[in-house]
Design a protein around this motif. Structure first.
Motif, PDB file in Angstrom:
ATOM      1  N   GLU A 135     -18.743  12.169 -38.624  1.00 60.32           N
ATOM      2  CA  GLU A 135     -19.137  11.751 -37.277  1.00 60.32           C
ATOM      3  C   GLU A 135     -19.789  10.371 -37.267  1.00 60.32           C
ATOM      4  N   LEU A 136     -20.249   9.899 -38.417  1.00 62.90           N
ATOM      5  CA  LEU A 136     -20.919   8.595 -38.499  1.00 62.90           C
ATOM      6  C   LEU A 136     -19.979   7.471 -38.918  1.00 62.90           C
ATOM      7  N   LEU A 137     -18.734   7.796 -39.182  1.00 62.64           N
ATOM      8  CA  LEU A 137     -17.787   6.780 -39.649  1.00 62.64           C
ATOM      9  C   LEU A 137     -17.147   6.030 -38.486  1.00 62.64           C
ATOM     10  N   SER A 138     -16.769   4.789 -38.760  1.00 66.03           N
ATOM     11  CA  SER A 138     -16.001   4.016 -37.781  1.00 66.03           C
ATOM     12  C   SER A 138     -14.552   4.495 -37.783  1.00 66.03           C
ATOM     13  N   GLY A 139     -13.774   4.032 -36.817  1.00 67.10           N
ATOM     14  CA  GLY A 139     -12.359   4.406 -36.771  1.00 67.10           C
ATOM     15  C   GLY A 139     -11.612   3.966 -38.017  1.00 67.10           C
ATOM     16  N   GLY A 140     -11.913   2.762 -38.489  1.00 67.73           N
ATOM     17  CA  GLY A 140     -11.256   2.269 -39.693  1.00 67.73           C
ATOM     18  C   GLY A 140     -11.612   3.075 -40.926  1.00 67.73           C
ATOM     19  N   GLU A 141     -12.868   3.469 -41.028  1.00 67.60           N
ATOM     20  CA  GLU A 141     -13.302   4.282 -42.168  1.00 67.60           C
ATOM     21  C   GLU A 141     -12.653   5.663 -42.139  1.00 67.60           C
ATOM     22  N   LYS A 142     -12.535   6.243 -40.947  1.00 67.71           N
ATOM     23  CA  LYS A 142     -11.859   7.541 -40.829  1.00 67.71           C
ATOM     24  C   LYS A 142     -10.391   7.429 -41.239  1.00 67.71           C
ATOM     25  N   GLN A 143      -9.748   6.350 -40.831  1.00 67.05           N
ATOM     26  CA  GLN A 143      -8.349   6.164 -41.194  1.00 67.05           C
ATOM     27  C   GLN A 143      -8.191   6.007 -42.702  1.00 67.05           C
ATOM     28  N   ARG A 144      -9.080   5.251 -43.320  1.00 66.77           N
ATOM     29  CA  ARG A 144      -8.994   5.063 -44.778  1.00 66.77           C
ATOM     30  C   ARG A 144      -9.286   6.363 -45.519  1.00 66.77           C
ATOM     31  N   LEU A 145     -10.189   7.171 -44.967  1.00 65.47           N
ATOM     32  CA  LEU A 145     -10.479   8.462 -45.586  1.00 65.47           C
ATOM     33  C   LEU A 145      -9.274   9.395 -45.464  1.00 65.47           C
ATOM     34  N   ALA A 146      -8.611   9.388 -44.310  1.00 62.75           N
ATOM     35  CA  ALA A 146      -7.417  10.223 -44.129  1.00 62.75           C
ATOM     36  C   ALA A 146      -6.347   9.848 -45.155  1.00 62.75           C
ATOM     37  N   ILE A 147      -6.190   8.558 -45.405  1.00 61.83           N
ATOM     38  CA  ILE A 147      -5.211   8.105 -46.401  1.00 61.83           C
ATOM     39  C   ILE A 147      -5.658   8.495 -47.799  1.00 61.83           C
ATOM     40  N   ALA A 148      -6.955   8.373 -48.075  1.00 63.56           N
ATOM     41  CA  ALA A 148      -7.479   8.768 -49.381  1.00 63.56           C
ATOM     42  C   ALA A 148      -7.242  10.256 -49.646  1.00 63.56           C
ATOM     43  N   ARG A 149      -7.455  11.088 -48.635  1.00 64.46           N
ATOM     44  CA  ARG A 149      -7.193  12.525 -48.782  1.00 64.46           C
ATOM     45  C   ARG A 149      -5.713  12.787 -49.073  1.00 64.46           C
ATOM     46  N   ALA A 150      -4.858  12.048 -48.391  1.00 68.76           N
ATOM     47  CA  ALA A 150      -3.423  12.227 -48.597  1.00 68.76           C
ATOM     48  C   ALA A 150      -3.011  11.807 -50.015  1.00 68.76           C
ATOM     49  N   LEU A 151      -3.691  10.805 -50.564  1.00 69.05           N
ATOM     50  CA  LEU A 151      -3.349  10.289 -51.891  1.00 69.05           C
ATOM     51  C   LEU A 151      -4.003  11.067 -53.032  1.00 69.05           C
ATOM     52  N   ALA A 152      -4.923  11.950 -52.692  1.00 65.64           N
ATOM     53  CA  ALA A 152      -5.729  12.609 -53.717  1.00 65.64           C
ATOM     54  C   ALA A 152      -4.891  13.334 -54.768  1.00 65.64           C
ATOM     55  N   THR A 153      -3.832  13.970 -54.358  1.00 67.71           N
ATOM     56  CA  THR A 153      -3.004  14.749 -55.289  1.00 67.71           C
ATOM     57  C   THR A 153      -1.873  13.929 -55.911  1.00 67.71           C
ATOM     58  N   GLN A 154      -1.948  12.609 -55.764  1.00 64.71           N
ATOM     59  CA  GLN A 154      -0.965  11.676 -56.330  1.00 64.71           C
ATOM     60  C   GLN A 154       0.468  11.973 -55.861  1.00 64.71           C
ATOM     61  N   PRO A 155       0.693  11.965 -54.551  1.00 62.77           N
ATOM     62  CA  PRO A 155       2.052  12.196 -54.047  1.00 62.77           C
ATOM     63  C   PRO A 155       2.969  11.037 -54.412  1.00 62.77           C
ATOM     64  N   ALA A 156       4.254  11.317 -54.416  1.00 56.90           N
ATOM     65  CA  ALA A 156       5.226  10.263 -54.711  1.00 56.90           C
ATOM     66  C   ALA A 156       5.457   9.358 -53.511  1.00 56.90           C
ATOM     67  N   VAL A 157       5.318   9.926 -52.296  1.00 58.34           N
ATOM     68  CA  VAL A 157       5.595   9.172 -51.069  1.00 58.34           C
ATOM     69  C   VAL A 157       4.451   9.385 -50.081  1.00 58.34           C
ATOM     70  N   LEU A 158       3.992   8.287 -49.502  1.00 61.62           N
ATOM     71  CA  LEU A 158       2.958   8.325 -48.471  1.00 61.62           C
ATOM     72  C   LEU A 158       3.600   7.910 -47.149  1.00 61.62           C
ATOM     73  N   LEU A 159       3.471   8.778 -46.126  1.00 59.06           N
ATOM     74  CA  LEU A 159       4.069   8.507 -44.814  1.00 59.06           C
ATOM     75  C   LEU A 159       2.952   8.334 -43.793  1.00 59.06           C
ATOM     76  N   LEU A 160       2.923   7.180 -43.134  1.00 59.21           N
ATOM     77  CA  LEU A 160       1.827   6.820 -42.241  1.00 59.21           C
ATOM     78  C   LEU A 160       2.356   6.566 -40.831  1.00 59.21           C
ATOM     79  N   ASP A 161       1.802   7.289 -39.867  1.00 60.60           N
ATOM     80  CA  ASP A 161       2.237   7.151 -38.478  1.00 60.60           C
ATOM     81  C   ASP A 161       1.276   6.227 -37.725  1.00 60.60           C
ATOM     82  N   GLU A 162       1.679   4.980 -37.558  1.00 60.48           N
ATOM     83  CA  GLU A 162       0.889   3.963 -36.862  1.00 60.48           C
ATOM     84  C   GLU A 162      -0.578   3.956 -37.318  1.00 60.48           C
ATOM     85  N   PRO A 163      -0.814   3.649 -38.589  1.00 54.79           N
ATOM     86  CA  PRO A 163      -2.179   3.735 -39.132  1.00 54.79           C
ATOM     87  C   PRO A 163      -3.144   2.678 -38.602  1.00 54.79           C
TER      88      PRO A 163
END
Length: 331
Positions: A135-163
């Motif tokens: 709740e204390l994060l900016s929009g940019g920080e939330k977006q970067r965290l969402a990407i970090a969560r997606a990358l956590a398991t080392q996926p082969a492909v990252l798909l981003l919808d208007e990040p």
């Protein structure tokens, strides 16, 4: 030579009306692909189909040569090697950044999880806020965290919808740099949807233009820019001037395109395409001036220039360098 890691073969999808029609797409390891197009063209639908989250009506999606399971026939839709980040972030609220990342790595041993968390905090520029609640994060920080969560398991492909939607320029640039670093450090293939030319050219190895359910142009960014081929592609990419060839004294019905930043005013360029035109408007737009000339009774010509000396009401020699002109057609 990089292998094809994700492939779409003649995929089609309809809801109330046809959205996608026989789309073909190949993504190689380590490549970044950007899908562009007007709103409502099916970009987000295409991304969800590639992620294995939305079923096709026909066609197939292959990951490493194997067809993805139908998401309507499995308990949990998606594929562990395909990480999709939606526009709504999908974060765990009332938890810290660190807790969000740990949650994504519950299935892994502590040593691997700690190593991944430290790397992702650094890559996504989140180290200083790792103990902050969502709740204390900016929009940019939330977006970067969402990407970090997606990358956590080392996926082969990252798909981003208007990040980058609703991010100010400094925040957007931080995220752009972070995504580029992800590609370089982790060799992750990336597919993202964007409306913005700067974002697309900054990241893309390949740009795809989607219109009326079909990909009408796919190529490297400079190739697409130098020869958009279709009027609709040029209009998506930037501010293009459409000039009948006969206006330049050569040709009949053919249409030429030229980007507003590639036209010269009172230049010594020896191009055979030059016109005397009256300047009707001058606007200061920060790092350039936007000049508007009267090309004909019903058409204006836009020129972007960092030169400031030109005055409204005066007539100038406007030069169209031959190397920057391209033929355009209806698609």
């Amino acid at each position: 030579m990089a292998k094809i890691i994700l492939e779409a073969i003649r995929i089609s999808k309809s809801f109330d009306k046809p959205i996608l029609s026989k789309i073909n797409l190949k993504i190689k390891e380590g490549e970044t692909h950007v899908v562009m197009g007007k709103s409502g063209e099916g970009k987000s639908t295409l991304l969800k189909i590639l992620a294995g989250l939305t079923a096709t009506d026909s066609g197939e999606v292959l990951f490493e040569g194997k067809e993805l399971e139908n998401p309507e026939e499995v308990l949990v839709a998606g594929h562990e090697e395909l990480a999709y980040v939606a526009q709504n972030f999908n974060l765990l609220h009332n938890r810290t950044v660190l807790e969000n990342l740990k949650d994504s790595l519950l299935a892994f041993n502590d040593d691997f999880a700690e190593q991944q968390i430290n790397q992702l905090l650094q890559l996504m520029r989140l180290t200083e806020v790792k103990f902050h609640k969502i709740e204390l994060l900016s929009g940019g920080e939330k977006q970067r965290l969402a990407i970090a969560r997606a990358l956590a398991t080392q996926p082969a492909v990252l798909l981003l919808d208007e990040p980058f939607t609703q991010l100010d320029f400094p925040t957007r640039q931080i995220l752009l740099d972070a995504i580029k670093e992800v590609k370089n450090e982790l060799d992750t293939s990336i597919i993202l949807v964007s409306h913005n030319l700067y974002e697309a050219f900054y990241l893309a190895d390949i740009i795809h233009i989607l219109k009326n359910g079909d990909i009408i142009k796919s190529d490297q960014p400079k190739t697409v820019y130098d020869n958009p081929e279709f009027i609709s592609v040029a209009n998506i990419l930037g501010e293009v001037n459409l000039i009948p060839k006969r206006t330049l004294g050569n040709g009949q019905n053919e249409l030429l395109g030229v980007w507003s930043e590639n036209i010269l005013i009172d230049s010594e360029d020896e191009s055979k395409y030059q016109l005397k035109l009256k300047l009707t408007e001058k606007l200061f737009i920060g790092n350039y001036y936007r000049y508007q000339f009267q090309l004909s009774r019903n058409q204006s010509l836009i020129v972007k220039s960092n030169q400031s000396e030109f005055k409204v009401g005066e007539t100038y020699n406007v030069v169209f360098p031959e190397s920057h002109l391209f033929e355009l057609k209806e698609d």
